[in-house]
Motif scaffolding. Structure first.
Motif, PDB file in Angstrom:
ATOM      1  N   GLY A 107     106.617  -2.244  10.147  1.00 10.25           N
ATOM      2  CA  GLY A 107     105.184  -2.432   9.939  1.00 10.25           C
ATOM      3  C   GLY A 107     104.661  -1.637   8.645  1.00 10.25           C
ATOM      4  O   GLY A 107     104.077  -2.137   7.708  1.00 10.25           O
ATOM      5  N   ALA A 108     105.521  -0.853   8.120  1.00 11.55           N
ATOM      6  CA  ALA A 108     105.568   0.108   6.966  1.00 11.55           C
ATOM      7  C   ALA A 108     105.271  -0.761   5.678  1.00 11.55           C
ATOM      8  O   ALA A 108     104.673  -0.496   4.833  1.00 11.55           O
ATOM      9  CB  ALA A 108     106.496   1.040   6.920  1.00 11.55           C
ATOM     10  N   PRO A 109     106.194  -1.702   5.315  1.00 13.60           N
ATOM     11  CA  PRO A 109     106.230  -2.445   4.134  1.00 13.60           C
ATOM     12  C   PRO A 109     104.611  -2.988   3.917  1.00 13.60           C
ATOM     13  O   PRO A 109     104.303  -2.928   2.835  1.00 13.60           O
ATOM     14  CB  PRO A 109     107.130  -3.681   4.165  1.00 13.60           C
ATOM     15  N   LEU A 110     104.129  -3.594   5.048  1.00 16.03           N
ATOM     16  CA  LEU A 110     102.928  -4.403   4.766  1.00 16.03           C
ATOM     17  C   LEU A 110     101.849  -3.208   4.715  1.00 16.03           C
ATOM     18  O   LEU A 110     100.943  -3.496   3.770  1.00 16.03           O
ATOM     19  CB  LEU A 110     102.527  -4.780   6.219  1.00 16.03           C
ATOM     20  N   PHE A 111     101.839  -1.903   5.068  1.00 16.55           N
ATOM     21  CA  PHE A 111     100.851  -0.937   4.615  1.00 16.55           C
ATOM     22  C   PHE A 111     100.928  -0.596   3.087  1.00 16.55           C
ATOM     23  O   PHE A 111     100.155  -0.370   2.508  1.00 16.55           O
ATOM     24  CB  PHE A 111     101.186   0.497   5.515  1.00 16.55           C
ATOM     25  N   ARG A 112     102.515  -0.638   2.715  1.00 16.45           N
ATOM     26  CA  ARG A 112     102.595  -0.370   1.214  1.00 16.45           C
ATOM     27  C   ARG A 112     101.896  -1.298   0.526  1.00 16.45           C
ATOM     28  O   ARG A 112     101.410  -1.397  -0.824  1.00 16.45           O
ATOM     29  CB  ARG A 112     104.136  -0.463   1.011  1.00 16.45           C
ATOM     30  N   GLU A 113     101.599  -2.587   0.848  1.00 13.29           N
ATOM     31  CA  GLU A 113     101.040  -3.609  -0.058  1.00 13.29           C
ATOM     32  C   GLU A 113      99.551  -3.494   0.054  1.00 13.29           C
ATOM     33  O   GLU A 113      98.996  -4.644  -0.366  1.00 13.29           O
ATOM     34  CB  GLU A 113     101.542  -5.017   0.662  1.00 13.29           C
ATOM     35  N   GLY A 114      99.105  -2.587   0.954  1.00 17.98           N
ATOM     36  CA  GLY A 114      97.501  -2.685   0.839  1.00 17.98           C
ATOM     37  C   GLY A 114      97.000  -3.206   2.079  1.00 17.98           C
ATOM     38  O   GLY A 114      95.664  -3.153   2.245  1.00 17.98           O
ATOM     39  N   ALA A 115      97.694  -3.817   3.070  1.00 16.21           N
ATOM     40  CA  ALA A 115      97.200  -4.413   4.360  1.00 16.21           C
ATOM     41  C   ALA A 115      97.453  -3.507   5.531  1.00 16.21           C
ATOM     42  O   ALA A 115      97.740  -2.486   5.249  1.00 16.21           O
ATOM     43  CB  ALA A 115      98.018  -5.758   4.494  1.00 16.21           C
ATOM     44  N   PHE A 116      96.851  -3.901   6.657  1.00 10.90           N
ATOM     45  CA  PHE A 116      97.069  -3.115   7.844  1.00 10.90           C
ATOM     46  C   PHE A 116      97.433  -4.331   8.844  1.00 10.90           C
ATOM     47  O   PHE A 116      97.310  -5.512   8.812  1.00 10.90           O
ATOM     48  CB  PHE A 116      95.816  -2.413   8.290  1.00 10.90           C
ATOM     49  N   VAL A 117      98.272  -3.694   9.712  1.00  4.96           N
ATOM     50  CA  VAL A 117      98.753  -4.528  10.916  1.00  4.96           C
ATOM     51  C   VAL A 117      98.611  -3.755  12.096  1.00  4.96           C
ATOM     52  O   VAL A 117      98.918  -2.433  12.039  1.00  4.96           O
ATOM     53  CB  VAL A 117     100.192  -5.082  10.787  1.00  4.96           C
ATOM     54  N   ASP A 118      98.106  -4.242  13.272  1.00  5.13           N
ATOM     55  CA  ASP A 118      97.970  -3.371  14.393  1.00  5.13           C
ATOM     56  C   ASP A 118      98.119  -4.381  15.666  1.00  5.13           C
ATOM     57  O   ASP A 118      98.226  -5.674  15.594  1.00  5.13           O
ATOM     58  CB  ASP A 118      96.769  -2.639  14.490  1.00  5.13           C
ATOM     59  N   THR A 119      97.996  -3.590  16.833  1.00  4.28           N
ATOM     60  CA  THR A 119      98.506  -4.423  17.958  1.00  4.28           C
ATOM     61  C   THR A 119      97.324  -4.018  19.226  1.00  4.28           C
ATOM     62  O   THR A 119      97.004  -2.688  19.207  1.00  4.28           O
ATOM     63  CB  THR A 119      99.839  -4.318  18.644  1.00  4.28           C
ATOM     64  N   MET A 120      96.924  -5.098  19.782  1.00  2.00           N
ATOM     65  CA  MET A 120      95.931  -4.612  20.860  1.00  2.00           C
ATOM     66  C   MET A 120      96.517  -5.291  21.987  1.00  2.00           C
ATOM     67  O   MET A 120      96.342  -6.444  22.204  1.00  2.00           O
ATOM     68  CB  MET A 120      94.600  -5.405  20.482  1.00  2.00           C
ATOM     69  N   GLU A 121      96.444  -4.347  23.254  1.00  2.00           N
ATOM     70  CA  GLU A 121      97.282  -4.681  24.356  1.00  2.00           C
ATOM     71  C   GLU A 121      96.297  -4.458  25.731  1.00  2.00           C
ATOM     72  O   GLU A 121      95.909  -3.448  26.027  1.00  2.00           O
ATOM     73  CB  GLU A 121      98.625  -3.870  24.691  1.00  2.00           C
ATOM     74  N   VAL A 122      95.881  -5.730  26.159  1.00  2.00           N
ATOM     75  CA  VAL A 122      94.677  -5.584  26.902  1.00  2.00           C
ATOM     76  C   VAL A 122      95.173  -6.400  28.511  1.00  2.00           C
ATOM     77  O   VAL A 122      96.283  -6.963  28.282  1.00  2.00           O
ATOM     78  CB  VAL A 122      93.591  -6.341  26.467  1.00  2.00           C
ATOM     79  N   ALA A 123      94.753  -6.318  29.194  1.00  2.00           N
ATOM     80  CA  ALA A 123      95.169  -7.110  30.487  1.00  2.00           C
ATOM     81  C   ALA A 123      93.948  -7.073  31.558  1.00  2.00           C
ATOM     82  O   ALA A 123      92.814  -6.939  31.505  1.00  2.00           O
ATOM     83  CB  ALA A 123      96.004  -5.982  31.385  1.00  2.00           C
ATOM     84  N   ALA A 124      94.340  -8.473  32.366  1.00  2.00           N
ATOM     85  CA  ALA A 124      93.238  -8.626  33.257  1.00  2.00           C
ATOM     86  C   ALA A 124      93.706  -9.536  34.318  1.00  2.00           C
ATOM     87  O   ALA A 124      95.078  -9.948  34.466  1.00  2.00           O
ATOM     88  CB  ALA A 124      92.268  -9.937  32.474  1.00  2.00           C
ATOM     89  N   PRO A 125      93.313  -9.850  35.527  1.00  2.00           N
ATOM     90  CA  PRO A 125      93.401 -10.565  36.636  1.00  2.00           C
ATOM     91  C   PRO A 125      93.733 -12.073  36.077  1.00  2.00           C
ATOM     92  O   PRO A 125      93.274 -12.474  35.165  1.00  2.00           O
ATOM     93  CB  PRO A 125      92.473 -10.718  37.709  1.00  2.00           C
TER      94      PRO A 125
END
Lengths: 493, 493
Positions: free
Chosen positions: B358-376
């Motif tokens: 993930g880190a290189p992307l942050f160095r370029e000024g962007a962000f990356v993240d993950t969202m982990e959700v769940a459902a039936p």
């Protein structure tokens, strides 16, 4: 104050009649059967309510919070620890009219059911849709979904389907003040603690469960029955562990100790099968002699020919065939003698009989009770020996091992005794519990696998959960400051 | 007051140095990486402690309860929700020196391990004894047992082995005042609520876990790799459900959506395999153009050739062979094209890489993240569509389905964006979360499957658990009246 209940709910949902008050003064707690035998009613509710919708439950709880009277949630009344005995009077809140199956969600393998539904009714309704609850307590005909959740119930096929805490995906609860909370059904969550697991097993002390989302399974396409005679308890346990370590989960796994095996066989079963109800019948037929002489058990044990066992595999055809092969391989490797399908089928057909056989013994002046404890596999033999030693001098004691998991299993002790006087019988009964619980705790076991705590085991909660009893009390005080919900149970004030 | 810490613990276990205070001012919460990029340290602890035994932990908590300073329990610092950011200063309590594997109990399939043990070290030690933890979060190299428990972690093989809440049989906890409580390991219990499940997921707000008993499994005797290309998300999900309904539990089940499939393939993988880390590399190589134009994703999606999937079966030889056959049957019946073993093996070899990309992307000024959700299961496609719609306009969004259970599964969204200014990037980041969480709740999903709540999702707890947030607050007040344990998290004061 309670007269307000009839105004709030309407007269058809409330009774102050003494017949009702006496009927709801006890559950299947053996000590309360001794009270009945002696014509005593030490505790009785002041009123019984039958809510028909969640607003009825809210109204009762809101009034109780305002006026400070106790409310005891009630399902089938099949609890055996006195969990619903109204020790401070107040209102018994019988949920059985809230019994609808609200939805069966095919894709998600979930059902949505009201808390007052009886087990057998739920199972039949699911069966008609092609599903099973996977939850088969021996109280199936006389226990409710709400009761299962309150006491952390286990079904006989828990090795495959899990206990009720594994089957519960979501809950609707009325909190002590009357507020409704929904813990929606999700397969898993990391959104903080699992509040479902706080409610499950809280025996109505923290809220009233009104609705549940339970996991269901497709009706099994195949069922395999197996039965073996093992040379000893350790050899039987070894075989069971071997099967589970392979990642297989047969639905039913039961291993009877030598005395339980002997009583089962002598009980009149052809083919060596074990019919649990026969134990009680045998005991009756022997004119209660044996119950007055628990020391005879040691002699009888010498005549036993090993340990009977019953296995049922069910579900997918290929998977259950693999499970059956694995059981056979492990049993034969442990020196067991195959006894064919018949004894397991016999057990399966009669699996709910036991719950209806205790009463005659009580009529004769004796008592019979069961103690279901659990421990990791490497403590299980110690647990067995210690509890047996604790009970053996005080009661005629049988045991079987069931509800097996990867890391351990439960032991189900059946113990019965007859003393010269009623007073001595009661003392003996409580002595058995004290000695059995202390032995369990000394061996690193848990004092209950699936019957719960209620009145009976309240004094042992301190050793069971240590400072978490204070956390429990603090939480209870915080959300139910007047202590209206099922007071005097589980070591709570 | 904090100077007393050095007296209590000795100087080798405490630091007030600014290098340490800055190092412990954040975890892997992407917003805190944006702070770092801007040279900001909005929150820092006043001291860092490294307890070496439980008495050290007790001493710190007793002092904190007396003096009222915050204590933030800390493991590997790999949390992505800001759960360990010391928003009110105080002491960061790093458990990593308490890292011993105390026992491996062969018969009971339990290990006893201190909370500061790193995942990889634990796994290696167990492997040497012939066992596996069954718990493989992608943070394996940089997360601890205590962190897993705090955040309700999931491993990549959770379909077979369960999440950490399924694997935890017992806990040792230091309560807010310094008292030690042990919830002994038992396979199941009906002795009241399951307090383990209250502690697990409480993110250090209710106590400090110092030791755990975790369920382990024998090292798999076989491992099977399979990979398929499904025509669509629904066809892939249908095949997965079909396998699970048979009662089978393959260890790893992953289905990538069309865009995730495309990015994986374009990422340079021969043979159509998906290497998750490649997504980030691709994004980098595209000179961040795409991140500035999330609307391009809709066009790119059209060039995708279906949905890639990866399955790993492991454990018993016969059982994993049956699982592999069942997967193949279900996949072919759903119209999938077999892609052989190689892509799944490739995934398996590189399964921990993603956490370090993930880190290189942050160095370029962007962000990356993950969202982990769940459902039936019957809500999962709605959940997918709604969250994707919520994120799509705001970030470049990929998704895969994993952690499948009988009643549902989780969706793991990866989203990244680049905005013209730092201020806009932060706003966009928080906007993505707001929109994604609202969409999740609207669809009946849970806001977290295995990353937890921390700072990031605190505002959404009210909609997630309703009145149980008040119960949580009341419990917290009752056992930690001065609010010393990890204050300001999870919607707690």
């Amino acid at each position: 104050v309670l007269a307000r209940l009839a105004e709030l709910l309407g007269p058809a949902k409330v009774s102050f009649a003494s017949a009702e008050r006496i009927a709801y003064s006890q559950d299947r707690f053996p000590l309360s059967l001794l009270w009945t035998r002696a014509g005593e009613v030490p505790y009785a509710p002041d009123a019984v309510c039958w809510p028909e919708r969640i607003d009825d439950v809210r109204a009762v709880l809101a009034l109780a919070a305002r006026e400070g009277f106790p409310v005891v949630p009630y399902g089938g009344g099949s609890g055996v620890c006195g969990g619903t005995v109204p020790v401070r009077g107040g209102v018994v809140l019988d949920l059985k009219r809230m019994n609808r199956l609200l939805a069966v969600r095919d894709e998600a393998l979930l059902c949505e059911v009201e808390a007052g539904a009886l087990g057998q009714h739920l199972e039949e309704a699911l069966n008609r849709r092609g599903y099973t609850s996977g939850h088969f307590p021996s109280s199936m005909y006389c226990s409710t979904v709400g009761g299962w959740l309150a006491a952390r119930s286990a079904g006989q096929a828990s090795t495959r389907y899990g206990k009720i805490e594994d089957l519960c995906a979501g809950l609707e609860i009325v909190l002590p003040g009357g507020e409704v909370a929904i813990l929606k059904p999700v397969p898993r969550s990391a959104a903080g603690p699992d509040w479902r697991q706080l409610l499950i097993g809280s025996e109505g002390t923290l809220g009233v469960v009104t609705r549940a989302w339970l996991r269901i399974a497709p009706l099994p396409e195949a069922r395999r029955f197996l039965s073996f005679r093992f040379p000893s308890v350790p050899s039987g346990l070894q075989a069971i562990r071997k099967v589970l370590r392979r990642g297989l989960r047969p639905a039913v796994v039961r291993l009877y100790d030598p005395l339980d095996t002997l009583v089962g066989v002598s009980g009149g079963l052809k083919g060596g099968g074990v019919l649990e109800a026969a134990k009680v019948e045998l005991i009756e037929r022997a004119k209660l002699e044996v119950l007055a002489h628990p020391e005879w058990a040691a002699i009888a044990g010498r005549f036993s020919s090993g340990c009977h066992s019953v296995f049922v595999c069910e579900g997918d055809r290929e998977l259950s065939a693999l499970e059956a092969r694995a059981i056979e391989d492990a049993a034969l490797a442990a020196g067991a003698e195959p006894r064919g399908e018949a004894p397991a089928e016999h057990w399966f057909r009669h699996r709910y009989d036991i719950s209806y056989k205790g009463a005659p013994l009580f009529r004769e002046g004796a008592f019979v009770d069961t103690m279901e404890v659990a421990a990791p596999w490497d403590r299980i033999e110690t647990l067995y020996e210690r509890v047996r030693a604790a009970l053996a001098a005080r009661a005629f004691t049988l045991a079987h091992f069931s509800h097996a998991y990867l890391d351990g299993c439960s032991i189900y002790f059946t113990f019965a005794a007859l003393c010269p006087s009623e007073r001595e019988t009661r003392e003996r009964y409580l002595e058995c519990w004290r000695a059995g619980m202390e032995a369990t705790l000394d061996a690193g076991g848990t004092i209950s696998h699936h019957h719960g705590i209620g009145l009976l085991k309240a004094d042992f909660m301190r050793r069971e959960i240590g400072p978490f009893l204070d956390v429990f009390c603090a939480l209870k005080r915080a959300i139910d400051p007047r202590g209206v919900l099922n007071p005097g149970k589980m070591g709570l004030p």
